[in-house]
Design an enzyme around this catalytic site. Structure first.
Site, short mmCIF file in Angstrom:
data_model
loop_
_atom_site.label_atom_id
_atom_site.label_comp_id
_atom_site.label_asym_id
_atom_site.label_seq_id
_atom_site.Cartn_x
_atom_site.Cartn_y
_atom_site.Cartn_z
N HIS A 76 0.83 -1.21 0.00
CA HIS A 76 0.00 0.00 0.00
C HIS A 76 0.87 1.26 0.00
O HIS A 76 0.55 2.25 -0.68
CB HIS A 76 -0.92 -0.01 1.22
CG HIS A 76 -1.70 1.24 1.41
ND1 HIS A 76 -1.47 2.11 2.45
CD2 HIS A 76 -2.70 1.80 0.68
CE1 HIS A 76 -2.29 3.14 2.35
NE2 HIS A 76 -3.05 2.97 1.29
N GLU A 79 1.98 1.91 -3.44
CA GLU A 79 0.90 2.48 -4.26
C GLU A 79 0.96 4.01 -4.21
O GLU A 79 0.82 4.68 -5.24
CB GLU A 79 -0.45 1.97 -3.76
CG GLU A 79 -1.66 2.60 -4.45
CD GLU A 79 -2.87 2.65 -3.56
OE1 GLU A 79 -3.54 3.70 -3.51
OE2 GLU A 79 -3.17 1.64 -2.89
N HIS A 80 1.18 4.56 -3.02
CA HIS A 80 1.30 6.01 -2.88
C HIS A 80 2.53 6.55 -3.60
O HIS A 80 2.47 7.60 -4.25
CB HIS A 80 1.38 6.38 -1.40
CG HIS A 80 0.06 6.39 -0.69
ND1 HIS A 80 -0.47 7.50 -0.10
CD2 HIS A 80 -0.85 5.40 -0.49
CE1 HIS A 80 -1.64 7.22 0.45
NE2 HIS A 80 -1.89 5.94 0.22
N GLU A 156 -3.13 8.29 7.45
CA GLU A 156 -4.27 7.57 6.87
C GLU A 156 -4.70 6.43 7.79
O GLU A 156 -5.89 6.20 8.01
CB GLU A 156 -3.88 7.00 5.50
CG GLU A 156 -5.00 6.22 4.82
CD GLU A 156 -4.59 5.64 3.48
OE1 GLU A 156 -5.32 4.78 2.96
OE2 GLU A 156 -3.52 6.03 2.95
#
Length: 452
Positions: A76, A79-80, A156
């Site tokens: 994840h 992904e950023h 997040e």
């Protein structure tokens, strides 16, 4: 950018997940084209000429369940990082190009895959491919990029998980349901391990997994296969093949032989909720129509207002405000089957739990009628036909299936397999997999001082 844990039909319609079958039995079905570039990248084209729009998606066969021990959240996190600059385009240039033409873009990470997509006009497809192919190979990863984005991930996690009782319970349920398999680890990662992710981790991850031979290109919309092939060869085709990756073999689950209860109390909870979960075969790991039977069992139990649970708990007894069942069929390894509900009025969460388990036991003991199965199957098929109207949903469906071991052919053959499921197989699915003796129950309750 998002963390995603859903099944196939949910990717198309927002509900329970599955291989979209009868959508392809429809007379208007598109001619799906599937081919590979010389560097190993698989390409799927789904023509849809009803509107001058195209959905462009790149899927990587890498998700949180493939992460090395101690590196949770790297999939994840990366992904950023893919939205940062490359040696050819500065930070934000790709997103700016999408915004300038009124397009949409995003990305998501799951247990089994990571995907990036744009929805634009057909004349911009080549530009999207060029940008996406560039960041597949030329991303710039420095400490100045890594540190601030790691802080974004931590924020997040704080916002979406740590500050949300339901999300915290979900994490604990996964960690309890899976005793050994990496599906037990949250996609976003554990906080302490996110804090330790660094540039070396990112570079190693990028070098190993982000290559055309580990990727799937799905294009749905107002295009032809020849157009996509030409554009793909001119962009992705120039990206060098990466190292061959070993099979995705993960630690598997031991035999489940205990029932477990996970309880969370929080003052922010006003309405209690109940859910019960089991580890069950997925489409990729199951056999003999096991997954098809589980999908139809979820529809019969809690697939909507005509389901057994809704009719019994909401309509007849009036003890539940909501109730449902879902099966996560698109997973590389054995997945999960869940049933949930919340009490209404003077009813308690215990009342809902007892009624749900009684309905499951009734199917396991007495089965379902041929008429009940046929009606549920027709409802399921109807929803899948309607899902074809969502171009992006179709692209997501194909990508998720291919990224978890399926094929274009398996999607095309899905309707026939679904029609072969018998009432006896529904009963067997309930009796074999939905045993109270090896279930994991989740209870989200108000704090004791808030109870009336």
């Amino acid at each position: 950018m998002a963390v995603l844990r859903k099944t196939m039909l949910a990717l198309v319609t927002g509900g329970a997940v599955l291989l979209s079958g009868s959508a392809f039995a429809d007379a208007r079905k598109p001619e799906i084209t599937d081919f590979r570039l010389k560097n190993g990248m698989e390409v799927v084209v789904i023509p849809d000429h009803r509107a001058p729009v195209v959905t462009h998606m790149v899927w990587y066969r890498i998700g949180s369940a493939d992460e090395a021990p101690g590196k949770s959240g790297i999939a994840h996190f990366f992904e950023h990082l893919m939205f940062k600059g490359t040696s050819n385009h500065g930070p934000g240039e790709f997103s700016g190009a999408v915004a300038a033409i009124g397009g949409q873009e995003n990305a998501f990470t799951s247990d089994d895959y990571t995907a990036y997509f744009q929805k634009v006009s057909p004349d911009a497809l080549g530009t999207m491919m060029s940008f996406e192919a560039d960041r597949m190979h030329n991303l710039i990863l420095t400490d100045d990029v890594i540190g601030p984005e790691r802080d974004v991930i931590l924020e997040e996690r704080a916002m979406r998980v740590d500050n949300d009782p339901a999300s915290l319970l979900s994490e604990e349920l996964d960690a309890t349901l899976y005793q050994n398999h990496p599906y037990r680890i949250p996609v976003i990662g554990w906080k302490r391990e996110i804090e330790q992710l660094n540039r070396t981790d990112a570079v190693d991850f990028y070098t190993r997994f982000y290559a055309p031979n580990n990727a799937i290109l799905v294009v749905a919309g107002d295009v032809t296969a020849d157009q996509v092939r030409k554009l793909a060869e001119d962009t992705y085709g120039k990206v060098p093949r990466g190292p061959d990756l070993p099979p995705r073999v993960r630690p598997q689950e031991p035999e489940q032989n205990t029932s477990r209860i996970v309880t969370m109390r929080d003052p922010r909870v006003t309405v209690p909720t109940y859910q019960v979960n089991w580890v069950v075969p997925s489409y990729h790991s199951g056999n003999d129509l096991q997954a098809e039977a589980l999908d139809l069992l979820a529809e019969i139990l809690g697939g909507g207002t005509r389901s057994r649970l809704y009719q019994e708990l909401v309509v007849k007894q009036g003890i539940a405000a909501n109730v449902g069942a879902w099966y996560q069929g698109t997973a590389l390894d054995p997945s999960r089957f869940s049933v949930y509900g919340s009490p209404r009025g003077k009813a308690t969460v215990d009342d809902v739990q007892k009624a749900i388990l009684a309905e499951i036991a009734r199917i396991a003991d007495k089965g379902v009628t041929a008429d009940e199965l046929e009606k549920a199957r027709n409802r399921f098929i109807r929803d899948m036909i309607f899902s074809r109207d969502d171009q992006a949903g179709m692209a997501r469906m194909y990508g998720s299936v291919l990224a978890t071991g399926g094929t274009v052919q398996s999607i095309a053959e899905w309707p026939d397999r679904l029609r072969k499921v018998t009432p006896e197989q529904i009963q067997e699915a309930a009796s074999q997999w939905l045993k109270d003796s090896d279930s994991v129950t989740g209870l989200l309750l108000p704090s004791k001082e808030n109870r009336s």
